[in-house]
Motif scaffolding. Structure first.
Motif, PDB file in Angstrom:
ATOM      1  N   THR A 192      47.249  39.163  14.557  1.00 40.09           N
ATOM      2  CA  THR A 192      48.688  38.965  14.506  1.00 40.09           C
ATOM      3  C   THR A 192      49.172  39.221  13.094  1.00 40.09           C
ATOM      4  O   THR A 192      48.605  38.699  12.150  1.00 40.09           O
ATOM      5  CB  THR A 192      49.056  37.517  14.882  1.00 40.09           C
ATOM      6  OG1 THR A 192      48.171  37.031  15.867  1.00 40.09           O
ATOM      7  CG2 THR A 192      50.444  37.428  15.416  1.00 40.09           C
TER       8      THR A 192
ATOM      9  N   ALA B  79      51.626  28.448  20.409  1.00 37.38           N
ATOM     10  CA  ALA B  79      50.382  29.123  20.026  1.00 37.38           C
ATOM     11  C   ALA B  79      50.302  30.535  20.578  1.00 37.38           C
ATOM     12  O   ALA B  79      49.323  31.235  20.310  1.00 37.38           O
ATOM     13  CB  ALA B  79      49.188  28.304  20.498  1.00 37.38           C
TER      14      ALA B  79
ATOM     15  N   GLY C 114      44.972  28.639  10.254  1.00 30.93           N
ATOM     16  CA  GLY C 114      45.416  30.023  10.301  1.00 30.93           C
ATOM     17  C   GLY C 114      46.765  30.312   9.681  1.00 30.93           C
ATOM     18  O   GLY C 114      47.366  31.355   9.937  1.00 30.93           O
TER      19      GLY C 114
ATOM     20  N   GLN D 269      50.497  25.811  24.264  1.00 33.50           N
ATOM     21  CA  GLN D 269      50.719  27.026  25.047  1.00 33.50           C
ATOM     22  C   GLN D 269      50.753  26.655  26.522  1.00 33.50           C
ATOM     23  O   GLN D 269      50.163  25.639  26.930  1.00 33.50           O
ATOM     24  CB  GLN D 269      49.642  28.080  24.773  1.00 33.50           C
ATOM     25  CG  GLN D 269      48.269  27.696  25.135  1.00 33.50           C
ATOM     26  CD  GLN D 269      47.195  28.691  24.678  1.00 33.50           C
ATOM     27  OE1 GLN D 269      46.107  28.580  25.156  1.00 33.50           O
ATOM     28  NE2 GLN D 269      47.452  29.596  23.787  1.00 33.50           N
TER      29      GLN D 269
ATOM     30  N   GLU E 238      46.934  32.835  21.597  1.00 31.16           N
ATOM     31  CA  GLU E 238      45.763  32.576  20.762  1.00 31.16           C
ATOM     32  C   GLU E 238      44.699  31.813  21.549  1.00 31.16           C
ATOM     33  O   GLU E 238      45.008  30.962  22.377  1.00 31.16           O
ATOM     34  CB  GLU E 238      46.167  31.767  19.526  1.00 31.16           C
ATOM     35  CG  GLU E 238      44.995  31.467  18.611  1.00 31.16           C
ATOM     36  CD  GLU E 238      45.394  30.838  17.294  1.00 31.16           C
ATOM     37  OE1 GLU E 238      44.493  30.616  16.474  1.00 31.16           O
ATOM     38  OE2 GLU E 238      46.584  30.581  17.075  1.00 31.16           O
ATOM     39  N   ASP E 239      43.456  32.092  21.278  1.00 33.58           N
ATOM     40  CA  ASP E 239      42.330  31.387  21.885  1.00 33.58           C
ATOM     41  C   ASP E 239      42.216  30.023  21.200  1.00 33.58           C
ATOM     42  O   ASP E 239      41.694  29.913  20.084  1.00 33.58           O
ATOM     43  CB  ASP E 239      41.049  32.213  21.705  1.00 33.58           C
ATOM     44  CG  ASP E 239      39.834  31.568  22.333  1.00 33.58           C
ATOM     45  OD1 ASP E 239      39.835  30.333  22.546  1.00 33.58           O
ATOM     46  OD2 ASP E 239      38.864  32.303  22.587  1.00 33.58           O
TER      47      ASP E 239
ATOM     48  N   LEU F 167      39.896  35.752  17.474  1.00 28.90           N
ATOM     49  CA  LEU F 167      41.296  35.349  17.414  1.00 28.90           C
ATOM     50  C   LEU F 167      42.191  36.579  17.480  1.00 28.90           C
ATOM     51  O   LEU F 167      41.789  37.664  17.070  1.00 28.90           O
ATOM     52  CB  LEU F 167      41.569  34.569  16.131  1.00 28.90           C
ATOM     53  CG  LEU F 167      40.816  33.251  16.034  1.00 28.90           C
ATOM     54  CD1 LEU F 167      41.095  32.597  14.690  1.00 28.90           C
ATOM     55  CD2 LEU F 167      41.179  32.316  17.152  1.00 28.90           C
ATOM     56  N   PRO F 168      43.416  36.415  17.985  1.00 28.48           N
ATOM     57  CA  PRO F 168      44.296  37.572  18.094  1.00 28.48           C
ATOM     58  C   PRO F 168      44.641  38.135  16.730  1.00 28.48           C
ATOM     59  O   PRO F 168      44.768  37.405  15.763  1.00 28.48           O
ATOM     60  CB  PRO F 168      45.536  37.010  18.797  1.00 28.48           C
ATOM     61  CG  PRO F 168      45.502  35.556  18.558  1.00 28.48           C
ATOM     62  CD  PRO F 168      44.052  35.178  18.411  1.00 28.48           C
TER      63      PRO F 168
ATOM     64  N   ARG G 262      40.180  28.629  17.795  1.00 25.41           N
ATOM     65  CA  ARG G 262      40.871  28.004  16.662  1.00 25.41           C
ATOM     66  C   ARG G 262      40.311  26.612  16.411  1.00 25.41           C
ATOM     67  O   ARG G 262      40.115  26.196  15.260  1.00 25.41           O
ATOM     68  CB  ARG G 262      42.379  27.947  16.914  1.00 25.41           C
ATOM     69  CG  ARG G 262      43.182  27.223  15.839  1.00 25.41           C
ATOM     70  CD  ARG G 262      43.021  27.760  14.437  1.00 25.41           C
ATOM     71  NE  ARG G 262      43.459  29.134  14.353  1.00 25.41           N
ATOM     72  CZ  ARG G 262      43.145  29.940  13.356  1.00 25.41           C
ATOM     73  NH1 ARG G 262      42.390  29.526  12.358  1.00 25.41           N
ATOM     74  NH2 ARG G 262      43.577  31.189  13.340  1.00 25.41           N
TER      75      ARG G 262
ATOM     76  N   ARG H 229      52.739  30.530   9.766  1.00 26.03           N
ATOM     77  CA  ARG H 229      51.808  30.990  10.783  1.00 26.03           C
ATOM     78  C   ARG H 229      52.416  32.164  11.522  1.00 26.03           C
ATOM     79  O   ARG H 229      52.021  33.287  11.354  1.00 26.03           O
ATOM     80  CB  ARG H 229      51.498  29.831  11.739  1.00 26.03           C
ATOM     81  CG  ARG H 229      50.158  29.926  12.377  1.00 26.03           C
ATOM     82  CD  ARG H 229      49.842  28.641  13.100  1.00 26.03           C
ATOM     83  NE  ARG H 229      49.698  28.847  14.511  1.00 26.03           N
ATOM     84  CZ  ARG H 229      48.648  29.407  15.071  1.00 26.03           C
ATOM     85  NH1 ARG H 229      47.651  29.810  14.325  1.00 26.03           N
ATOM     86  NH2 ARG H 229      48.582  29.557  16.356  1.00 26.03           N
TER      87      ARG H 229
END
Length: 161
Positions: free
Chosen positions: A11, A91, A43, A138, A94-95, A8-9, A99, A64
């Protein structure tokens, strides 16, 4: 709580206090389970917890990304499921598959997707135990722009001169 997945990114969540232009408040039947679902599965982080007179939380502020805030408050009867309540959050990059896998490993809700939409997004749906629907959305990078759909959208926009 489950540790963040390396796919995951990374962030940084803005923990600053600012006037929120929009937020959603969900009444939940089980504060602890709902907190676990949103933090470990989706998340979010706990920004603030307001304890009541008995020490149990009367409000949990989750965040978030900037301007993606959910307030959890007690009060829903488990038999009185939410109806028609849906909130969508951008989103970013983000993958969504990662998630979805993380959230699917958590109890306390259901996961559907990610799925492509007719309006050229990929959406990942989460429904908590109280029936609230949270969508991470997204732009779909693989979508072919449908010129007829785009024309209908442009034609449906009301303009005032």
């Amino acid at each position: 709580m489950t540790a963040p997945d390396a796919t995951l990114p990374s962030t940084t969540i803005d923990r600053g206090i600012y006037v929120m232009p929009q937020f959603v408040t969900f009444e939940v039947s089980d504060m602890a389970a709902s907190r676990q679902w949103y933090v470990s599965g989706l998340g979010f982080v706990e920004l603030a917890v307001l304890p009541g007179p008995e020490g149990e939380p009367v409000l949990v502020h989750l965040r978030r990304f900037r301007y993606q805030d959910i307030l959890l408050v007690p009060g829903r009867d488990p038999e009185d499921q939410a109806s028609g309540v849906r909130v969508s959050f951008a989103a970013g990059d983000e993958d969504l598959d990662a998630r979805a896998a993380i959230a699917s490993g958590e109890s306390g809700g259901t996961v559907e997707g990610p799925m492509r939409t007719p309006w050229n997004t990929r959406d990942l749906h989460f429904r908590d135990a109280d029936g609230h629907l949270v969508v991470f959305t997204q732009p779909d990078p693989d979508a072919d722009m449908d010129s007829e759909f785009a024309r209908r959208v442009r034609d449906s926009v009301q303009t005032t001169d």
